[in-house]
Write an enzyme that holds these catalytic residues in place. Structure first.
Site: not given
Ligand code: NAD
Length: 246
Positions: A109, A117, A92, A120, A220, A136, A204, A177-178
């Site tokens: 990430h 920048c 995130n 540089c 979560a 910059c 899930e 995370t998915s």
């Molecule tokens: P993803 O969207 O691919 O997956 C999110 C996962 O979280 C899914 O499997 C989903 O089932 C689960 N989920 C959804 N709601 C939930 C909850 N309330 N409790 C528990 N699980 C829950 O995201 P990812 O795997 O992090 O990867 C995608 C990319 O998107 C990453 O690179 C990330 O940096 C970026 N991203 C970041 C943010 C952020 O910074 N908040 C937001 C969106 C996407």
């Protein structure tokens, strides 16, 4: 003495979902309105930097009013109270882990509130909007300021440190995370090779769910505090979690 000495926790967009930040996969979320290749790749930035800036300026505004949820707070509590080492590796770019009080944290990430920048390599905190006419502050070049986020096709940050910690961990937990974005999706395999116990906490089963020794599915804000409490109370038990799925 605790059961586990070195814990690595991988977090993803699902952890921040209940703080009001959409996940990558939300049907009506921000990401569904933008083409990934246009806003989250170096090529997209080269083609249309205004569009990329608009996307991240919008996200910066959206993130300004969100607060950590019970899951972020539970992970900070774990770091503060656990006798072993606890590292969070987050995908995130929000700053909700820091706001909750986590310190042992790697933003693999990048970070939404930092600018980089492209000329540089200067990297600095940046809370204002970004635009193509910015100078910059370090090298004085015009037009190279970009969000300090890792786009598709770019190398995630601090990979050496992450790989080192995975090789040494005895518990690996993947949260929200998915399992579709690499190299993070492979971390569970690295942890398994290190002999670590592996746990998935997700709404899930993720794409890589079968790779985990243990899984708990639900929101979560519900399953993470419960798991953290059990972990904090588990120091006397060799296998605190007997159910594979609850
Ligand atoms: P993803 O969207 O691919 O997956 C999110 C996962 O979280 C899914 O499997 C989903 O089932 C689960 N989920 C959804 N709601 C939930 C909850 N309330 N409790 C528990 N699980 C829950 O995201 P990812 O795997 O992090 O990867 C995608 C990319 O998107 C990453 O690179 C990330 O940096 C970026 N991203 C970041 C943010 C952020 O910074 N908040 C937001 C969106 C996407």
């Amino acid at each position: 003495m605790s059961t586990y000495q070195r814990i690595v926790i991988l977090t993803g967009a699902g952890l921040s979902a209940e703080s009001g930040l959409g996940t990558f996969r939300d049907k009506d979320g921000l990401w569904s309105k933008y083409d990934l290749m246009e806003v989250a790749t170096p090529e997209g930035f080269a083609r249309n930097p205004e569009k990329v800036h608009a996307f991240y300026n919008l996200r910066r505004n959206m993130h300004a009013n969100v607060v950590p949820n019970a899951a972020h707070r539970a992970l900070a509590r774990l770091e503060q109270n656990y006798s072993g080492e606890v590292w969070i590796v987050t995908q995130n770019i929000d700053e909700l882990h820091e706001s909750a009080g986590s310190h042992c944290l790697i933003h693999m990430h990048g970070e939404l509130y930092k600018a980089l920048c492209a000329h540089c390599g200067d990297r600095r905190p940046w809370r204002d909007e970004l635009s193509t006419d910015l100078v910059c502050p370090s090298c004085k070049a015009i037009g190279g300021m970009r969000p300090d986020v890792v786009w598709f096709g770019e190398m995630p940050y601090q990979m050496d440190g992450i790989v080192e910690r995975l090789a040494a961990c005895d518990l690996f937990i993947s949260i929200g995370t998915s399992g579709t974005v690499y190299p993070a999706a492979d971390f569970v395999m690295d942890a398994r090779q290190a002999g670590a116990h592996t746990v998935e906490l997700n709404l899930e089963p993720s794409e890589g769910a079968s790779l985990f020794a243990e899984a708990h599915h639900g929101k979560a804000t519900e399953i993470v505090p419960t798991f953290v409490d059990r972990l904090l109370n588990s120091s006397q038990s060799a296998h605190p979690f007997e159910n594979r799925d609850t």
